[in-house]
Structure formats: structure tokens, C-alpha cells
Design a protein around this motif. Structure first.
Motif, PDB file in Angstrom:
ATOM      1  N   VAL A   1       1.033  -1.222  -0.031  1.00 22.10           N
ATOM      2  CA  VAL A   1       0.044   0.083  -0.058  1.00 22.10           C
ATOM      3  C   VAL A   1       0.998   1.298  -0.041  1.00 22.10           C
ATOM      4  O   VAL A   1       1.872   1.475   0.746  1.00 22.10           O
ATOM      5  CB  VAL A   1      -0.866  -0.068   1.364  1.00 22.10           C
ATOM      6  N   ASP A   2       0.558   2.279  -0.764  1.00 25.71           N
ATOM      7  CA  ASP A   2       1.266   3.563  -0.723  1.00 25.71           C
ATOM      8  C   ASP A   2       0.920   4.469   0.372  1.00 25.71           C
ATOM      9  O   ASP A   2      -0.510   4.964   0.192  1.00 25.71           O
ATOM     10  CB  ASP A   2       0.990   4.378  -2.152  1.00 25.71           C
ATOM     11  N   ALA A   3       1.341   4.302   1.536  1.00 28.44           N
ATOM     12  CA  ALA A   3       0.894   4.926   2.650  1.00 28.44           C
ATOM     13  C   ALA A   3       2.088   5.185   3.842  1.00 28.44           C
ATOM     14  O   ALA A   3       3.263   4.940   3.375  1.00 28.44           O
ATOM     15  CB  ALA A   3      -0.009   4.058   3.548  1.00 28.44           C
ATOM     16  N   GLN A   4       1.870   6.193   4.422  1.00 22.72           N
ATOM     17  CA  GLN A   4       2.796   6.482   5.544  1.00 22.72           C
ATOM     18  C   GLN A   4       3.080   5.417   6.473  1.00 22.72           C
ATOM     19  O   GLN A   4       1.990   4.788   7.067  1.00 22.72           O
ATOM     20  CB  GLN A   4       2.442   7.693   6.386  1.00 22.72           C
ATOM     21  N   PHE A   5       4.383   5.128   6.727  1.00 20.69           N
ATOM     22  CA  PHE A   5       4.619   4.135   7.622  1.00 20.69           C
ATOM     23  C   PHE A   5       5.614   4.633   8.492  1.00 20.69           C
ATOM     24  O   PHE A   5       6.255   5.826   8.393  1.00 20.69           O
ATOM     25  CB  PHE A   5       5.520   3.078   6.938  1.00 20.69           C
TER      26      PHE A   5
END
Length: 437
Positions: free
Chosen positions: A173-177
């Protein structure tokens, strides 16, 4: 007519500190004018010499409800947040039961929180072994990104990711980690001991350095956004600087305890000071301040991580057996301001670190600033008043704190959430979701 106008000779605005009148209608800021501007308002508040700050944003809070509500809960945590000038929190996916690693668990957490939040609340999801397939659905359901551990989290239901599993999660997923960066190969079992030095030796700076390197490499390969949580070891700062200079989307935060406490000053058996990663020495602390001043560390958040008093093992003072976590969501602002002013920093600096930048990290565009169109989350703050920390006056559920008895500077006088005063009686916080922010 507007609903509210708040006037201050020390309003901390995006352009700096100046006298201003902030007008509010429908829960949002509709004008920022001159201090003595004529405004037709249902309520007109003149703060005089008190500073007017944007509501702080704390993106690192462990509320623990449901499942471990005896440690902390939404009512007590958000009441404490409001008392400390924090108007929005983002809850971590552990130590609640179940952890927020599926959409179903997220819904259970929202149900548990409903009707009892005194500030606005958003949620991080969790990345654990085997749930990469759940991450896109959680992101669509509104979480702001995903928390992962690279070492043991302290609770069995939230296991760490190895490098391959981290890569799988980043690719899902393209998300903030947001990463708890300690490398298990560099951690050692702490001997049963009341000496803080023995615990500190079990979690050396090399553990953070190695894990930050792992997280940066994973970000490079995946082209992902990675944020290093609660950085304590200054030795990792050059790695982060090099990554950012190379165009990688890598950021880092630190916490009030790493900026203000010193390992050499922790008394024997004082397990209220235990946290992971640990508080280090004064020279390390100075390097963290320098990195914060030059923007390498982007924000300061609490890592509010309470537990019941018995789990702190004050009866034995055994650092190895005690729960690691510091509860400070109510005290973060005065703790940081007390130290920051001594180092020549301004209120504008502190609100940048504790309001705007955490809001930007999570993508909370309407939070963390006094600007037209933003939520009317405001704080009347007396920057010169002092007080002695009395644990009995704290609102979080279990009044355990390493700041007990310390004299701090800066007192929150009033907190407004979307233009309404937060009294601690009738909750009027809202849920925040990624799509609606």
C-alpha cells in the motif's frame, strides 16, 4: 456575526508571533485580523498577555482501549490531552485488544471510543507478519498509515516485522509507515536490577542505528514514506540526513523525555523513567536538540504509553521487569517549552514542532495552525507561569510520571476544539479519517 473572536497580543501564526484577533464561525477560522479589529461576535475573548497557540497535534498516543482500558481509555486520555493543549491525537494500533490490524478491529476501536472523546481522534493501522493483504482495506477505511516494529513490541499480539516482511508491507500500500526502529540483533536481555545503567546497556545506540538503516533501505527499494518513531540515539541522525539529501521520503520524531531527561539523573529503582528506546545521556540529548533546530527531526510527540502502577514494579524497582512507557500527553507542552526557552527557542518553534509538523505528517490539513479555513482548535497559554507537577492533578488514568515534583514553565488556561471550550465534562471530539482530513 461570527460565533467567537479570540484576541491576543501574542498569537502564534504561520508567519510568526504577532497581535491578532482570530474569528471563528461554524467551527473553523474565518478571519485572522488586527488585534483591535471590530468584530461582531456572539463571544469576544481578550486574552491580554496570554499567548494564543494552535491546538497541538500528537500523532503518537497509546490509548489502549478496548482490551487494556485499565491502563488507559479514550475518556481519560483525551481529557488529559485537552488539559495539555492537545486538540487532535492519532492513536497507535497497540496496546489495545484486538490491535488495529484489520478493518474489523478498527471498527471495534471506533465503537469503544464513541461518545467519550474530548479531542478529535484519528487512528494508525498496524503492520504485523501476515497482514499485508489487510493494509489496503485499512487504508481505505481511514487510517493515516501503518505502525510497524522491527523488534519485540512488548505485547505478543503485535509481533515485529523482519526485513522481508517490512518490504512486503511497504509494497502492499502507498501509505505513511511509522517505524519503531530497534534492531533485535543488537538488543540484550537486561539483568534484573534497580540500576538504570544496567537497563540502558541492554538497548545500546547501535540497536537504533541498525534499525534506522534497515528502514531507510526498505524505503529506498519501495519508494515508500517512512517515519522513524521516538528517535533517542543521535548516532542515527547522519543516516537520516543522508537519506533525505538523497531524495528519500524519510522523516523522524523525538519525544519530550529524550529532550529533557538525562540517564545520569535517573535514580535507582525509578522505573517511571523506563521507556524503549531508552533515555540516554546529556551529550546525546544536545545532539537531538540540534537536529530539531535544523529540521532534521521534524516533530515532537509524546509517545504517551501508560500502564497500571503495578506493572511499573516500583515495589522492587526492577527495570528489567517493569513496563516500558512514559505517560506525558498532558505535560508535553510545558516540558518542551521549559527546556526550549532555556535554549533560546520561541513559542513559534515549539508550535511548529508540536502542532504543524505532526499534522503534516499525518495529512491533517485543517489542524495544527491558526489560519483561515483551519479548524478553530486554539489554546490560551501562559508562557511565564510556573507550576510543580502533582501526579494527582493529571487526567490520564494512572497518575505515574517521571516529571513528578518538577517545576515547569507554561500553563494551559483554555483549550478550544473547533471553537468550543473543552471543559472535560461533555465530550465533543470527532473521529478523524484520512479521506476527510
Amino acid at each position: 456575526m461570527v460565533d467567537l473572536v479570540v484576541r491576543s497580543r501574542r498569537a502564534v501564526l504561520p508567519g510568526g508571533e504577532r497581535a491578532a484577533a482570530v474569528s471563528v464561525a461554524g467551527g473553523r477560522i474565518v478571519a485572522v485580523g488586527e488585534h483591535y479589529a471590530v468584530v461582531e461576535a456572539a463571544e469576544d475573548v481578550d486574552l491580554g498577555g496570554l499567548a494564543l497557540l494552535p491546538g497541538l497535534v500528537d500523532t503518537h498516543v497509546h490509548v489502549n482501549e478496548p482490551g487494556r482500558t485499565e491502563w488507559e481509555g479514550f475518556a481519560s486520555a483525551t481529557r488529559a490531552a485537552a488539559a495539555g493543549g492537545v486538540t487532535a491525537i492519532v492513536d497507535m494500533p497497540l496496546n489495545s485488544l484486538p490491535p488495529t490490524v484489520t478493518v474489523a478491529a478498527l471498527e471495534l476501536k471506533r465503537e469503544a471510543a464513541a461518545g467519550q472523546i474530548h479531542v478529535d481522534v484519528g487512528f494508525w493501522g498496524g503492520a504485523v507478519p501476515g497482514n499485508a493483504g489487510d493494509l489496503p482495506g485499512l487504508h481505505r477505511a481511514g487510517v493515516y498509515g501503518f505502525k510497524a516494529f522491527l523488534a519485540d513490541s512488548g505485547v505478543p499480539e503485535f509481533p515485529p516485522l523482519d526485513p522481508a516482511q517490512l518490504a512486503e508491507a511497504l509494497a502492499a500500500v502507498d501509505a505513511q509507515f511509522v517505524i519503531h526502529a530497534e534492531d533485535p540483533d543488537h538488543l540484550h536481555a537486561a539483568a534484573s536490577s534497580p540500576a538504570y545503567a544496567d537497563f540502558l546497556a541492554s538497548r545500546p545506540p547501535e540497536a537504533e542505528h541498525a534499525a534506522v538503516a534497515t528502514a531507510i533501505e526498505a524505503a529506498r527499494v519501495a519508494g515508500a514514506r517512512v517515519h522513524i518513531l521516538h528517535l533517542s540515539a543521535a548516532t542515527a541522525l547522519p543516516l537520516i540526513a543522508a537519506a533525505r539529501a538523497g531524495g528519500l521520503r524519510v522523516t523522524a520524531e523525538t519525544c519530550p523525555h529524550y529532550l529533557t531527561l538525562d540517564a545520569a539523573g535517573i535514580p535507582a529503582g525509578a522505573t517511571e523513567f523506563k521507556c524503549c528506546p531508552p533515555i540516554r545521556d546529556a551529550a546525546n540529548r544536545d545532539l537531538l536538540w540540534a537536529a530539531l533546530a535544523d529540521g532534521l527531526i521534524t516533530c515532537v510527540v509524546s509517545d504517551h504509553s501508560p500502564c497500571t502502577p503495578d506493572l511499573k514494579r516500583r515495589d522492587t524497582g526492577d527495570f528489567a521487569a517493569a513496563w516500558g512507557g512514559i505517560a506525558s500527553v498532558q505535560l508535553g507542552l510545558p516540558v518542551v517549552w521549559t527546556a526550549a526557552r532555556e535554549r533560546g527557542h520561541s513559542l513559534a518553534d515549539v508550535t511548529d514542532w508540536m502542532a504543524r509538523r505532526p499534522a503534516d505528517l499525518a495529512g491533517l490539513a485543517g489542524k495544527g495552525r491558526i489560519a483561515v479555513g483551519a479548524d478553530a482548535d486554539l489554546v490560551a497559554f501562559d508562557p511565564d507561569a510556573t507550576f510543580v507537577v502533582d501526579p494527582r492533578r493529571l487526567h490520564h488514568r494512572n497518575p505515574v510520571t517521571p516529571y513528578a515534583g518538577k517545576t515547569l514553565t507554561g500553563v494551559v488556561r483554555t483549550t478550544w476544539l473547533r471553537g468550543r471550550t473543552v471543559t472535560g465534562a461533555a465530550p465533543h471530539g470527532r473521529f478523524l479519517t484520512r479521506e476527510a482530513s
